[in-house]
Design a protein around this motif. Structure first.
Motif, PDB file in Angstrom:
ATOM      1  N   VAL A   1      -2.316   1.957  36.432  1.00  0.00           N
ATOM      2  CA  VAL A   1      -3.082   2.371  35.262  1.00  0.00           C
ATOM      3  C   VAL A   1      -3.851   3.642  35.633  1.00  0.00           C
ATOM      4  O   VAL A   1      -4.188   3.850  36.795  1.00  0.00           O
ATOM      5  CB  VAL A   1      -4.087   1.279  34.795  1.00  0.00           C
ATOM      6  N   PRO A   2      -4.132   4.509  34.662  1.00  0.00           N
ATOM      7  CA  PRO A   2      -4.868   5.745  34.971  1.00  0.00           C
ATOM      8  C   PRO A   2      -6.260   5.439  35.523  1.00  0.00           C
ATOM      9  O   PRO A   2      -6.970   4.580  35.009  1.00  0.00           O
ATOM     10  CB  PRO A   2      -4.972   6.448  33.621  1.00  0.00           C
ATOM     11  N   ARG A   3      -6.660   6.145  36.573  1.00  0.00           N
ATOM     12  CA  ARG A   3      -7.998   6.040  37.149  1.00  0.00           C
ATOM     13  C   ARG A   3      -8.814   7.296  36.901  1.00  0.00           C
ATOM     14  O   ARG A   3     -10.020   7.301  37.033  1.00  0.00           O
ATOM     15  CB  ARG A   3      -7.912   5.814  38.661  1.00  0.00           C
ATOM     16  N   MET A   4      -8.112   8.376  36.579  1.00  0.00           N
ATOM     17  CA  MET A   4      -8.789   9.652  36.395  1.00  0.00           C
ATOM     18  C   MET A   4      -7.936  10.535  35.490  1.00  0.00           C
ATOM     19  O   MET A   4      -6.720  10.564  35.605  1.00  0.00           O
ATOM     20  CB  MET A   4      -8.964  10.337  37.757  1.00  0.00           C
ATOM     21  N   VAL A   5      -8.595  11.251  34.599  1.00  0.00           N
ATOM     22  CA  VAL A   5      -7.939  12.255  33.769  1.00  0.00           C
ATOM     23  C   VAL A   5      -8.733  13.537  33.962  1.00  0.00           C
ATOM     24  O   VAL A   5      -9.964  13.529  33.909  1.00  0.00           O
ATOM     25  CB  VAL A   5      -7.930  11.846  32.276  1.00  0.00           C
ATOM     26  N   PHE A   6      -8.025  14.629  34.207  1.00  0.00           N
ATOM     27  CA  PHE A   6      -8.696  15.902  34.438  1.00  0.00           C
ATOM     28  C   PHE A   6      -8.177  16.922  33.433  1.00  0.00           C
ATOM     29  O   PHE A   6      -6.972  17.094  33.288  1.00  0.00           O
ATOM     30  CB  PHE A   6      -8.431  16.399  35.867  1.00  0.00           C
ATOM     31  N   GLN A   7      -9.093  17.588  32.752  1.00  0.00           N
ATOM     32  CA  GLN A   7      -8.746  18.669  31.837  1.00  0.00           C
ATOM     33  C   GLN A   7      -8.843  19.986  32.593  1.00  0.00           C
ATOM     34  O   GLN A   7      -9.843  20.251  33.254  1.00  0.00           O
ATOM     35  CB  GLN A   7      -9.703  18.683  30.638  1.00  0.00           C
ATOM     36  N   THR A   8      -7.820  20.826  32.486  1.00  0.00           N
ATOM     37  CA  THR A   8      -7.816  22.084  33.244  1.00  0.00           C
ATOM     38  C   THR A   8      -8.825  23.088  32.720  1.00  0.00           C
ATOM     39  O   THR A   8      -9.254  23.963  33.456  1.00  0.00           O
ATOM     40  CB  THR A   8      -6.418  22.739  33.220  1.00  0.00           C
ATOM     41  N   GLY A   9      -9.172  22.998  31.444  1.00  0.00           N
ATOM     42  CA  GLY A   9     -10.142  23.933  30.888  1.00  0.00           C
ATOM     43  C   GLY A   9      -9.542  25.256  30.465  1.00  0.00           C
ATOM     44  O   GLY A   9     -10.266  26.162  30.079  1.00  0.00           O
ATOM     45  N   THR A  10      -8.220  25.396  30.542  1.00  0.00           N
ATOM     46  CA  THR A  10      -7.611  26.639  30.080  1.00  0.00           C
ATOM     47  C   THR A  10      -7.628  26.667  28.556  1.00  0.00           C
ATOM     48  O   THR A  10      -7.474  25.640  27.903  1.00  0.00           O
ATOM     49  CB  THR A  10      -6.162  26.789  30.598  1.00  0.00           C
ATOM     50  N   GLU A  11      -7.833  27.850  28.018  1.00  0.00           N
ATOM     51  CA  GLU A  11      -8.005  28.005  26.576  1.00  0.00           C
ATOM     52  C   GLU A  11      -6.697  27.900  25.809  1.00  0.00           C
ATOM     53  O   GLU A  11      -6.684  27.477  24.676  1.00  0.00           O
ATOM     54  CB  GLU A  11      -8.672  29.344  26.285  1.00  0.00           C
ATOM     55  N   ARG A  12      -5.595  28.333  26.413  1.00  0.00           N
ATOM     56  CA  ARG A  12      -4.292  28.280  25.756  1.00  0.00           C
ATOM     57  C   ARG A  12      -3.401  27.295  26.486  1.00  0.00           C
ATOM     58  O   ARG A  12      -3.608  26.997  27.657  1.00  0.00           O
ATOM     59  CB  ARG A  12      -3.627  29.654  25.815  1.00  0.00           C
ATOM     60  N   LEU A  13      -2.394  26.811  25.781  1.00  0.00           N
ATOM     61  CA  LEU A  13      -1.415  25.957  26.426  1.00  0.00           C
ATOM     62  C   LEU A  13      -0.650  26.761  27.457  1.00  0.00           C
ATOM     63  O   LEU A  13      -0.370  27.934  27.260  1.00  0.00           O
ATOM     64  CB  LEU A  13      -0.446  25.369  25.407  1.00  0.00           C
TER      65      LEU A  13
END
Length: 181
Positions: free
Chosen positions: A33-45
């Motif tokens: 199961v997921p333990r961590m989710v990280f958002q890269t913070g980049t503005e565009r895909l």
């Protein structure tokens, strides 16, 4: 090297992409199961093509160069971002296959990253502060960097990207401590 460390793109000099860890296997992988989710913070895909490097429980990775190259260090034990470095890319007129980055190399207290504007940057492993920058080639001529550097002894080995635009390929070695060619 500790068995859980992933010190370079491809895991090791054989580039076998194999981990000797055995805690996760075919009989228990379905229970993950997921333990961590990280958002890269980049503005565009962008295309996330990095290979995370893990040293002593710290994960170093790059996010797509949209519009700048970004390197992040995350403590996997606490799930805290330790530092984030953003390289302000010079304008790049052509970059094959999008503004990708395939990762970093870590050695001797430094984190090395190649940038879309054809530079090689050494960062302090603990703080993410820039130590030195070396220009590899001229991005106006079609040269870019999307690959992860390779460390051999006291040298940072790097090639070039951009063959789709008629550049001449080459490989260079830089002093890991000073950035001298």
């Amino acid at each position: 090297q500790k068995s859980g460390d992933w010190l370079m793109y491809g895991h090791n000099y054989w580039n076998n992409r194999y981990s000797p860890l055995n805690q996760i296997n075919t009989s228990n992988v379905r229970t993950l199961v997921p333990r961590m989710v990280f958002q890269t913070g980049t503005e565009r895909l962008g295309s996330l093509e990095t290979t995370p490097v893990v040293v002593d429980g710290i994960m170093y990775f790059t996010s797509p160069a949209v519009p700048n190259n970004v390197v992040v260090a995350v403590d996997l034990r606490t799930q805290r971002t330790l530092w984030r470095y953003e390289h302000k890319n010079a304008p790049v007129s052509t970059a094959c296959c999008g503004p990708n980055n395939r990762g970093v190399a870590v050695s001797g207290g430094n984190v090395y990253v190649a940038t879309l504007d054809a530079e090689l940057v050494a960062l302090d492993q603990a703080t993410g502060k820039e130590k030195w920058v070396a220009t590899i080639a001229d991005p106006a001529e079609g040269y870019t960097e999307t690959m992860a550097p390779l460390i051999i002894d006291d040298k940072v080995i790097i090639g070039v990207s951009g063959a789709e635009y008629g550049i001449r390929g080459f490989v260079k070695a830089y002093n890991a401590r000073t950035g001298a060619l």
